[in-house]
Design a protein around this motif. Structure first.
Motif, PDB file in Angstrom:
ATOM      1  N   GLY A  52       0.836  -1.199   0.000  1.00 53.61           N
ATOM      2  CA  GLY A  52       0.000   0.000   0.000  1.00 53.61           C
ATOM      3  C   GLY A  52       0.866   1.243   0.000  1.00 53.61           C
ATOM      4  N   PRO A  53       0.260   2.417  -0.076  1.00 53.47           N
ATOM      5  CA  PRO A  53       1.051   3.645  -0.122  1.00 53.47           C
ATOM      6  C   PRO A  53       1.811   3.876   1.183  1.00 53.47           C
ATOM      7  N   PRO A  54       2.844   4.725   1.137  1.00 54.37           N
ATOM      8  CA  PRO A  54       3.566   5.049   2.369  1.00 54.37           C
ATOM      9  C   PRO A  54       2.587   5.593   3.406  1.00 54.37           C
ATOM     10  N   ASN A  55       2.875   5.288   4.667  1.00 55.50           N
ATOM     11  CA  ASN A  55       2.063   5.795   5.772  1.00 55.50           C
ATOM     12  C   ASN A  55       0.671   5.171   5.853  1.00 55.50           C
ATOM     13  N   GLY A  58       0.019   2.508   7.166  1.00 58.87           N
ATOM     14  CA  GLY A  58      -0.106   1.779   8.443  1.00 58.87           C
ATOM     15  C   GLY A  58       0.312   0.323   8.320  1.00 58.87           C
ATOM     16  N   LYS A  59       1.162   0.031   7.344  1.00 62.07           N
ATOM     17  CA  LYS A  59       1.572  -1.366   7.099  1.00 62.07           C
ATOM     18  C   LYS A  59       2.377  -1.928   8.278  1.00 62.07           C
ATOM     19  N   SER A  60       3.399  -1.156   8.704  1.00 63.07           N
ATOM     20  CA  SER A  60       4.255  -1.663   9.787  1.00 63.07           C
ATOM     21  C   SER A  60       3.467  -1.792  11.088  1.00 63.07           C
ATOM     22  N   THR A  61       2.596  -0.816  11.342  1.00 69.87           N
ATOM     23  CA  THR A  61       1.800  -0.867  12.579  1.00 69.87           C
ATOM     24  C   THR A  61       0.893  -2.097  12.550  1.00 69.87           C
ATOM     25  N   LEU A  62       0.314  -2.373  11.392  1.00 71.76           N
ATOM     26  CA  LEU A  62      -0.585  -3.528  11.274  1.00 71.76           C
ATOM     27  C   LEU A  62       0.207  -4.835  11.423  1.00 71.76           C
ATOM     28  N   VAL A  92       8.018   1.138  13.226  1.00 67.17           N
ATOM     29  CA  VAL A  92       6.812   1.941  12.988  1.00 67.17           C
ATOM     30  C   VAL A  92       7.194   3.403  13.144  1.00 67.17           C
ATOM     31  N   SER A  93       6.839   4.195  12.160  1.00 68.31           N
ATOM     32  CA  SER A  93       7.197   5.602  12.247  1.00 68.31           C
ATOM     33  C   SER A  93       6.207   6.418  11.443  1.00 68.31           C
ATOM     34  N   SER A  94       6.080   7.717  11.799  1.00 68.97           N
ATOM     35  CA  SER A  94       5.131   8.553  11.055  1.00 68.97           C
ATOM     36  C   SER A  94       5.769   9.135   9.807  1.00 68.97           C
ATOM     37  N   LEU A  95       7.060   8.859   9.583  1.00 70.82           N
ATOM     38  CA  LEU A  95       7.732   9.342   8.369  1.00 70.82           C
ATOM     39  C   LEU A  95       7.358   8.475   7.180  1.00 70.82           C
ATOM     40  N   PRO A  96       6.736   9.074   6.134  1.00 72.29           N
ATOM     41  CA  PRO A  96       6.431   8.218   4.983  1.00 72.29           C
ATOM     42  C   PRO A  96       7.731   7.653   4.410  1.00 72.29           C
ATOM     43  N   GLY A  97       7.710   6.391   3.990  1.00 69.47           N
ATOM     44  CA  GLY A  97       8.891   5.788   3.368  1.00 69.47           C
ATOM     45  C   GLY A  97       9.875   5.217   4.364  1.00 69.47           C
ATOM     46  N   THR A  98       9.429   4.974   5.623  1.00 68.78           N
ATOM     47  CA  THR A  98      10.336   4.425   6.636  1.00 68.78           C
ATOM     48  C   THR A  98      10.785   3.017   6.279  1.00 68.78           C
ATOM     49  N   ALA A 143       8.043  -1.874   1.434  1.00 69.80           N
ATOM     50  CA  ALA A 143       8.187  -0.431   1.225  1.00 69.80           C
ATOM     51  C   ALA A 143       6.894   0.103   0.608  1.00 69.80           C
ATOM     52  N   GLY A 144       6.486   1.318   1.037  1.00 71.62           N
ATOM     53  CA  GLY A 144       5.259   1.914   0.512  1.00 71.62           C
ATOM     54  C   GLY A 144       5.380   2.215  -0.979  1.00 71.62           C
ATOM     55  N   LEU A 145       4.267   2.044  -1.702  1.00 72.24           N
ATOM     56  CA  LEU A 145       4.288   2.263  -3.151  1.00 72.24           C
ATOM     57  C   LEU A 145       3.923   3.708  -3.454  1.00 72.24           C
ATOM     58  N   VAL A 155      -9.228   3.029  10.714  1.00 72.44           N
ATOM     59  CA  VAL A 155     -10.675   3.292  10.677  1.00 72.44           C
ATOM     60  C   VAL A 155     -11.119   4.199  11.832  1.00 72.44           C
ATOM     61  N   ASP A 156     -10.247   4.373  12.823  1.00 69.89           N
ATOM     62  CA  ASP A 156     -10.597   5.257  13.952  1.00 69.89           C
ATOM     63  C   ASP A 156     -10.642   6.719  13.516  1.00 69.89           C
ATOM     64  N   LEU A 157     -10.062   7.025  12.357  1.00 71.50           N
ATOM     65  CA  LEU A 157      -9.993   8.427  11.933  1.00 71.50           C
ATOM     66  C   LEU A 157     -11.256   8.903  11.218  1.00 71.50           C
ATOM     67  N   VAL A 158     -12.161   7.980  10.912  1.00 72.89           N
ATOM     68  CA  VAL A 158     -13.402   8.417  10.242  1.00 72.89           C
ATOM     69  C   VAL A 158     -14.618   7.901  11.008  1.00 72.89           C
ATOM     70  N   GLY A 190     -11.892  -3.664   7.580  1.00 72.88           N
ATOM     71  CA  GLY A 190     -11.355  -2.399   8.077  1.00 72.88           C
ATOM     72  C   GLY A 190     -10.721  -2.629   9.437  1.00 72.88           C
ATOM     73  N   VAL A 191      -9.543  -1.997   9.673  1.00 71.82           N
ATOM     74  CA  VAL A 191      -8.856  -2.230  10.946  1.00 71.82           C
ATOM     75  C   VAL A 191      -8.375  -0.909  11.547  1.00 71.82           C
ATOM     76  N   CYS A 192      -8.268  -0.942  12.868  1.00 72.20           N
ATOM     77  CA  CYS A 192      -7.513   0.099  13.554  1.00 72.20           C
ATOM     78  C   CYS A 192      -6.414  -0.651  14.293  1.00 72.20           C
ATOM     79  N   ALA A 193      -5.194  -0.550  13.760  1.00 72.52           N
ATOM     80  CA  ALA A 193      -4.094  -1.341  14.336  1.00 72.52           C
ATOM     81  C   ALA A 193      -3.751  -0.843  15.732  1.00 72.52           C
ATOM     82  N   LEU A 194      -4.071   0.431  16.011  1.00 71.99           N
ATOM     83  CA  LEU A 194      -3.707   0.979  17.325  1.00 71.99           C
ATOM     84  C   LEU A 194      -4.581   0.388  18.432  1.00 71.99           C
ATOM     85  N   SER A 195      -5.894   0.259  18.157  1.00 72.07           N
ATOM     86  CA  SER A 195      -6.787  -0.274  19.193  1.00 72.07           C
ATOM     87  C   SER A 195      -7.004  -1.776  19.034  1.00 72.07           C
TER      88      SER A 195
HETATM   89  N1  LIG Z   1      -4.898   6.793  13.959  1.00 76.99           N
HETATM   90  C1  LIG Z   1      -4.236   5.737  13.528  1.00 76.99           C
HETATM   91  N2  LIG Z   1      -2.952   5.872  13.178  1.00 76.99           N
HETATM   92  C2  LIG Z   1      -2.302   4.782  12.728  1.00 76.99           C
HETATM   93  C3  LIG Z   1      -2.928   3.514  12.627  1.00 76.99           C
HETATM   94  N3  LIG Z   1      -2.015   2.646  12.114  1.00 76.99           N
HETATM   95  C4  LIG Z   1      -0.885   3.331  11.931  1.00 76.99           C
HETATM   96  N4  LIG Z   1      -1.046   4.624  12.299  1.00 76.99           N
HETATM   97  C5  LIG Z   1      -0.042   5.684  12.237  1.00 76.99           C
HETATM   98  O1  LIG Z   1       0.284   5.951  10.876  1.00 76.99           O
HETATM   99  C6  LIG Z   1       1.664   6.286  10.766  1.00 76.99           C
HETATM  100  C7  LIG Z   1       2.332   5.397   9.725  1.00 76.99           C
HETATM  101  O2  LIG Z   1       2.328   4.075  10.183  1.00 76.99           O
HETATM  102  P1  LIG Z   1       3.342   2.966   9.619  1.00 76.99           P
HETATM  103  O3  LIG Z   1       2.878   1.687  10.212  1.00 76.99           O
HETATM  104  O4  LIG Z   1       4.751   3.369   9.840  1.00 76.99           O
HETATM  105  O5  LIG Z   1       2.990   3.056   8.074  1.00 76.99           O
HETATM  106  P2  LIG Z   1       3.669   2.303   6.841  1.00 76.99           P
HETATM  107  O6  LIG Z   1       2.615   2.050   5.853  1.00 76.99           O
HETATM  108  O7  LIG Z   1       4.444   1.131   7.332  1.00 76.99           O
HETATM  109  O8  LIG Z   1       4.651   3.419   6.313  1.00 76.99           O
HETATM  110  P3  LIG Z   1       5.922   3.286   5.339  1.00 76.99           P
HETATM  111  O9  LIG Z   1       6.927   2.442   6.065  1.00 76.99           O
HETATM  112  O10 LIG Z   1       6.330   4.699   5.205  1.00 76.99           O
HETATM  113  O11 LIG Z   1       5.479   2.700   4.055  1.00 76.99           O
HETATM  114  C8  LIG Z   1       2.243   6.136  12.183  1.00 76.99           C
HETATM  115  O12 LIG Z   1       2.282   7.400  12.794  1.00 76.99           O
HETATM  116  C9  LIG Z   1       1.243   5.269  12.904  1.00 76.99           C
HETATM  117  O13 LIG Z   1       1.208   5.464  14.289  1.00 76.99           O
HETATM  118  C10 LIG Z   1      -4.310   3.408  13.020  1.00 76.99           C
HETATM  119  O14 LIG Z   1      -4.938   2.341  12.966  1.00 76.99           O
HETATM  120  N5  LIG Z   1      -4.883   4.552  13.453  1.00 76.99           N
END
Ligand SMILES: Nc1nc2c(ncn2[C@@H]2O[C@H](COP(=O)(O)OP(=O)(O)OP(=O)(O)O)[C@@H](O)[C@H]2O)c(=O)[nH]1
Length: 442
Positions: A231-234, A236-240, A252-258, A280-282, A333-336, A346-351
């Motif tokens: 999926g695209p950068p940011n 939430g791939k790593s968090t999931l 896990v980082s908020s920097l796109p392209g981590t 890596a994000g596309l 999904v927590d953002l909408v 649909g997932v919220c990886a944080l909760s």
């Molecule tokens: N609100 C919210 N934020 C999330 C969720 N999952 C991830 N994030 C945030 O989104 C940002 C990007 O998350 P990553 O898991 O690093 O995203 P990624 O897709 O792996 O990013 P790249 O490595 O850049 O491709 C981080 O700040 C996370 O904390 C979620 O379910 N809800």
């Protein structure tokens, strides 16, 4: 590694229980000097196959090394087929080191390399090659399904089946050879032999192909079911990935392209081995490092058993699943507001919300791919030899070879290819490769 006649006459020893600290440490000894070694270090000789408490000493200094259990397994009815012994010592580092050092000083004894004991068992006809592979797989098994598959192979399921096919091919070859050798003698009926051979060779090939047409279930089960998070950068791939794997495996980082390269996490989903791959994000980019990461992501997506296409719920619409083995998943999904969410995954990886449904979907896909009966073929090596055998049998079946001499040659090659699976022929190089992958002491 025991690869020469000289080396085979040596008595090998090794720790069979790893090198960490433990309650008990097992040292294995196998080879012609085994009896003398036991008499020297822990007299008197125990009753065969019964553990006996002994004081174990350095044969030169008579210093006590430890008190432990000694097992004596005279050949040929031992694991390796040779005289064998096991010393069950206290599992401390110093005890094990002292014992191994003492054994190394006894003439004729040498430290074993990886897989040396199993290699000797195979060379002494105690196991065929498929069973030796079964042992390696059993030691490596991380999930219930892998353990069951390895045990089946160790039990000889593949070896027996391939052995039966080989017998049939040998029988076909014998009939062809007889027709060739005695074609001028009246009691050998080669009337219509070509047609009968073609029919029987075709039937054998079909039986083998039916086993080969298993969707590579056995190999996949050994290697794991590959699930790529794309999926695209940011997105939430790593968090999931971390949430699914239940541990912080990816950055896990908020920097796109981590994530610039793929990160793999092995996990056990309902007994099935699943490998989750964070990629890596596309996106469009000029950065050469990121471009390389994206190139690798695309390759992982092509090789994947399942691709999860992730897209944030607060971004553009859900990506349509691009191939049959893919699932579109909305992240964050927590953002909408829930009213804005569609019915798909649909997932919220944080909760953790939605993770159970996603895991169920992944497990269902893994079961569809890996389940459905017990696979016999578990390695590319088996598949390649069986495919070659089918090729030769099909030449006979298809009437492509008309001369009986050529028919016999194709059948000989089929017998040879089938023999390779259990290790009857041409396997020296293969043995080196197989046993190099074992652990020491096995
Ligand atoms: N609100 C919210 N934020 C999330 C969720 N999952 C991830 N994030 C945030 O989104 C940002 C990007 O998350 P990553 O898991 O690093 O995203 P990624 O897709 O792996 O990013 P790249 O490595 O850049 O491709 C981080 O700040 C996370 O904390 C979620 O379910 N809800």
């Amino acid at each position: 590694m025991a690869d020469s006649a000289d080396h085979d006459s040596l008595t090998l020893f090794a720790s069979a229980s790893g090198f960490g600290r433990a309650a008990v440490s097992v040292i294995r000894i196998s080879g012609p000097a085994c009896l003398d070694v036991l008499k020297a270090i822990s007299p008197p000789l125990p009753i065969p196959r019964r553990l006996s408490l002994r004081t174990i000493r350095d044969p030169n200094s008579r210093d006590i090394i430890d008190r432990g259990l000694v097992g004596w397994f005279p050949g040929p009815n031992s694991f390796t087929g040779e005289d064998m012994a096991e010393l069950h010592l206290h599992g401390g580092l110093a005890v094990r080191t002292a014992m191994l050092r003492t054994l190394a000083r006894i003439p004729g004894c040498q430290a074993a390399g990886p897989g040396d004991f199993t290699r000797r068992a195979a060379l002494n006809g105690r196991l065929d090659l498929t069973q030796a592979e079964g042992i390696a797989d059993l030691i490596d098994a991380e999930t219930e399904a892998q353990r069951r598959q390895a045990l089946r192979q160790l039990d000889g399921a593949l070896g027996r089946q391939v052995g039966a096919w080989r017998e049939t091919a040998i029988d076909l070859l014998a009939r062809t050879e007889a027709a060739l050798d005695f074609s001028d003698e009246s009691d050998v009926d080669d009337e219509g032999l070509d047609a009968v051979l073609a029919r029987d060779a075709g039937a054998l090939s079909k039986q083998i192909q039916a086993v080969l047409g298993d969707g590579r279930r056995g190999e996949r089960l050994r290697e794991g079911f590959f699930v790529v998070l794309a999926g695209p950068p940011n997105a939430g791939k790593s968090t999931l990935l971390n949430a699914l794997a239940g541990r912080e495996a990816a950055i896990v980082s908020s920097l796109p392209g981590t994530t610039r390269d793929a990160i793999e996490v092995r996990c056990d989903l309902g007994g099935l081995p699943v490998v989750l791959v964070d990629t890596a994000g596309l996106r469009e980019t000029e950065d050469p490092v990121e471009l390389e990461g994206i190139r690798r992501t695309r390759r992982h997506m092509e090789d994947a058993d399942l691709v999860l296409h992730l897209s944030p719920a607060d971004g553009p619409g859900r990506e349509a699943a691009q191939r049959p083995h893919s699932l579109a998943v909305r992240t964050k999904v927590d953002l909408v507001a829930s009213s804005r969410l569609d019915d798909g995954l649909g997932v919220c990886a944080l909760s953790g919300s939605g993770l159970d449904a996603l895991l169920e979907a992944i497990q269902a896909a893994a079961e569809a791919s890996l389940g459905g009966g017990e696979a016999l073929v578990t390695r590319e090596r088996h598949r390649s030899a069986l495919t070659r055998a089918c090729g030769h049998l099909d030449c006979v079946a298809g009437g492509m070879v008309l001369a009986p001499e050529l028919m016999a040659e194709d059948l000989r090659l089929a017998v040879r290819a089938l023999g390779e699976v259990a290790g009857h022929v041409g396997v020296e190089e293969m043995l080196d490769r197989l046993f190099a992958g074992f652990c020491i002491g096995k």
